[in-house]
Design an enzyme around this catalytic site. Structure first.
Site, PDB file in Angstrom:
ATOM      1  N   GLY A  46      71.416  16.990 -14.967  1.00 53.03           N
ATOM      2  CA  GLY A  46      70.964  15.718 -14.026  1.00 53.03           C
ATOM      3  C   GLY A  46      71.464  15.878 -12.734  1.00 53.03           C
ATOM      4  O   GLY A  46      72.011  17.013 -12.761  1.00 53.03           O
ATOM      5  N   ASP A  47      71.400  14.907 -11.928  1.00 57.09           N
ATOM      6  CA  ASP A  47      71.402  15.892 -10.287  1.00 57.09           C
ATOM      7  C   ASP A  47      72.522  14.396  -9.886  1.00 57.09           C
ATOM      8  O   ASP A  47      72.251  13.017 -10.201  1.00 57.09           O
ATOM      9  CB  ASP A  47      70.128  15.475  -9.780  1.00 57.09           C
ATOM     10  CG  ASP A  47      70.581  15.900  -8.104  1.00 57.09           C
ATOM     11  OD1 ASP A  47      71.856  15.130  -7.685  1.00 57.09           O
ATOM     12  OD2 ASP A  47      69.556  15.880  -7.398  1.00 57.09           O
ATOM     13  N   ASP A  74      75.316  18.564 -15.005  1.00 57.16           N
ATOM     14  CA  ASP A  74      75.005  19.081 -14.130  1.00 57.16           C
ATOM     15  C   ASP A  74      73.928  19.221 -13.770  1.00 57.16           C
ATOM     16  O   ASP A  74      73.004  19.172 -14.489  1.00 57.16           O
ATOM     17  CB  ASP A  74      76.259  20.071 -13.623  1.00 57.16           C
ATOM     18  CG  ASP A  74      76.328  20.388 -12.989  1.00 57.16           C
ATOM     19  OD1 ASP A  74      75.227  20.373 -10.981  1.00 57.16           O
ATOM     20  OD2 ASP A  74      77.385  21.110 -11.855  1.00 57.16           O
ATOM     21  N   ASP A 103     118.083  35.868  -2.205  1.00 59.75           N
ATOM     22  CA  ASP A 103     117.264  34.857  -3.579  1.00 59.75           C
ATOM     23  C   ASP A 103     118.522  34.044  -4.132  1.00 59.75           C
ATOM     24  O   ASP A 103     119.708  33.799  -4.488  1.00 59.75           O
ATOM     25  CB  ASP A 103     117.208  36.275  -4.498  1.00 59.75           C
ATOM     26  CG  ASP A 103     116.314  35.475  -6.020  1.00 59.75           C
ATOM     27  OD1 ASP A 103     115.495  35.017  -6.109  1.00 59.75           O
ATOM     28  OD2 ASP A 103     117.290  35.812  -6.913  1.00 59.75           O
TER      29      ASP A 103
END
Length: 618
Positions: free
Chosen positions: A504-505, A478, A91
């Site tokens: 929307g696309d 989207d 460590d």
């Protein structure tokens, strides 16, 4: 060949390194040590205030790491398999003005750490534990030897610009103290006093000295050398007969001679030699068995076992079985498997979730990966059952495995049922929650007042952007059937009022005007001929000069292939014969081809890269 002869003493032993650190692996491999890597699951949550010195904390953490691995390996080994002989734990911490610094949790934490170190000297401590193991009746018998090494490092005065440039490189995020001296972090260092490799992550010189103490008792002629604090040279070990007859090696399991004995062979009475068995292939066996662990996790999530155990009180197997409608014996075996995998805590009172399971495996948690796990169980598992066909035919197997093609699933409208649709959205939401913060903070976006996330799905990233930048208005753009259910994944909180949704696309429709457009995870895995134009290309048409595009994608650069995220994507690509990953340079060229200049690049965590480009006038 081992550079230090004492390392040769370990060549015939089963040595395990209880650390996934690539730096420690490289240091020990370069020294000639042969070992297996079994990362420790020890939770590094020791109370720092309870230790009188920083190095005491580092040594105890290293000890607990090594013992956790040793106990776990002994517990799972069959009686005819070989117990590890030596487990090495380590460590590394940084300490300045009495404050212990470990790995930063985020970029702001890295900034705080590096600011503390600017212009000052600090100490780098590495604690190392060497556990010699044996077992009887499945119980570990261990002898632990430990030590620490300290190196003093002095930083130059660091400007704000240099600090943030280094932080944005991504290098500080897995380094104690927030820097790596062997890479870019070396430019911050003015001088060091002590072992350079100790700062890298493992004090090789001190480790070899410790092996000398353990395997070779001091002889008269060695005392002078020992007083000079040096590793005895090769001639010290040329005649080992008196040493090994004296029983100095821990447990006297197997003695390895120096240059007059062939490595990997044992002399017989007639002078001939028999080959030693090859090293035990623990990593390979773990890989072979990996699917069993995955399916156990999938089944536990399908039964919502972690939901029932999210309360603080432990539950008995019989109580869990009644709740999940399963047999008591079968439930108990599944609970034990989950406990062995580190997903549950087991005690005399019963079983309970770990902190990680409560966070990620409970189905209704804010950061839950339950839907992602169920998607892997129902869909990805079936796809990989057709892997041979995908390789032989070079074609996608989605139709044969699922009865649908990729566009059916993700692009051409709703999936087969509302339940499937929500599950896919839940999958995307869970993954987005893991990457939203490093994505939102990869660059300083405070200069923007409006943003549009194209294909923003559940608005996980939009919510993080709104939270991080108080004046930013974010629109999620989207498909209608996606936005219809997006509100299910919005818990509210800061910035929510500045998020709006517009249907929307992204492949066909023009998005609203904004100063910043965001595309995240849209291009990865697309075939070369599948991106004739940039998805979201309407951005090119509507965005005026000066508008910016933030592109966040998984990258296929060589350095990422060593990371777990890179491995996961490499395996996913087996089922997409025409797909390939792209490098940062290829994404940069793609943006430039579509009218975006001054492209900046920054790591976004988890194998992702963020590219920020500005639309130029043509």
């Amino acid at each position: 060949m081992a550079l230090c002869p004492v390392i040769g003493k370990l060549l015939q032993k089963r040595v395990v390194l209880a650390s996934a650190s690539p730096r420690r692996r490289e240091i020990l491999s370069n020294a000639g040590l042969r070992f297996e890597v079994v990362p420790s699951r020890f939770k590094e949550k020791l109370d720092k205030a309870s230790f009188s010195t920083p190095y005491a904390y580092a040594m105890e953490t290293a000890r607990q790491k090594a013992l956790e691995v040793a106990n776990r390996m002994v517990a799972v080994l069959q009686k005819d398999l070989r117990t590890p002989d030596v487990v090495i734990g380590a460590d590394t911490i940084v300490a300045v003005s009495g404050l212990i610094l470990e790995k930063p949790v985020d970029k702001q934490d890295a900034y705080t750490m590096l600011s503390r170190l600017s212009g000052k000297e600090h100490s780098v401590f590495t604690g190392v534990a060497i556990v010699h193991c044996s077992s009887k009746d499945g119980q570990l018998d261990a002898e632990v030897s430990d030590f620490y090494e300290e190196t003093t490092v002095k930083f130059s005065e660091l400007s704000e610009e240099l600090l943030w440039e280094y932080i944005h490189s991504g290098e500080p995020m897995d380094k104690a103290g927030g820097y790596g001296i062997q890479a870019l972090g070396g430019m911050l260092v003015e001088h060091i006093r002590g072992d350079f490799l100790n700062v890298v992550g493992f004090p090789l010189n001190h480790f070899c000295k410790k092996l000398v103490e353990l395997y070779y008792p001091p002889r008269g002629e060695d005392l002078l050398r020992a007083s000079q604090d040096s590793i005895p040279p090769v001639d010290t070990f040329e005649n080992l007969s008196d040493v090994e007859a004296g029983g100095s090696e821990p447990r006297q399991r197997e003695a390895v001679a120096g240059g007059d004995r062939q490595a990997g062979a044992t002399p017989k009475a007639d002078g001939s030699r028999t080959a030693e068995p090859p090293p035990f292939p623990a990593d390979l066996l773990e890989l072979i068995d990996g699917f069993k662990a995955s399916k156990a996790l999938f089944t536990a999530c399908k039964l919502k076992l972690f939901d029932f155990l999210k309360d603080e009180a432990p539950r008995k197997a019989v109580d869990v079985a009644g709740k999940v409608d399963a047999s008591v014996c079968g439930t108990e075996r599944l609970l034990d498997a989950c406990a062995t995998l580190g997903l549950l805590q087991k005690s005399e009172q019963g079983y309970r979730n770990t902190e990680s399971s409560n966070l990620y495996l409970v189905s209704d948690g804010e950061h839950s990966l339950h839907d992602f796990i169920m998607y892997n169980d129902r869909h990805t598992w079936n796809l990989f059952m057709h892997l041979e066909s995908a390789i032989r035919e070079g074609t996608s197997q989605h139709h044969g495995a699922l009865g649908r093609t990729v566009p059916d699933l993700f692009q051409d409208g709703p999936v087969q049922s509302k339940e499937d649709q929500l599950r896919v959205m839940g999958t995307m939401h869970g993954l987005a929650m893991l990457t939203a913060h490093p994505t939102a903070t990869a660059f300083d976006l405070s200069r923007f007042s409006s943003a549009c996330h194209l294909g923003g799905c559940t608005a996980a990233l939009a919510r993080e952007l709104a939270r991080e930048y108080p004046r930013l208005q974010v629109t999620v753009f989207d498909l209608p059937h996606v936005l219809q259910h997006a509100s299910r994944f919005q818990p509210g909180g800061p910035g929510t009022a500045r998020i709006s949704f517009l249907a929307g696309d992204v492949f066909r429709d023009s998005p609203p005007r904004a100063e910043l457009y965001v595309l995240s995870g849209v291009l990865q895995g697309w075939p070369e001929d599948g991106v004739p134009v940039l998805p979201g290309a309407p951005v090119v048409c509507v965005s005026p000069p000066g508008a910016s595009l933030l592109l966040v994608e998984a990258v296929g650069d060589a350095e990422d292939r060593e990371a777990r995220a890179g491995l996961s994507r490499c395996l996913d690509a087996l089922l997409r014969p025409r797909a390939r990953e792209r490098s940062v340079a290829e994404y940069r060229r793609l943006l430039e081809q579509h009218g975006f200049g001054d492209v900046q690049v920054a790591p976004a965590g988890h194998g992702l890269a963020a590219l920020l480009g500005t639309r130029v006038a043509r």
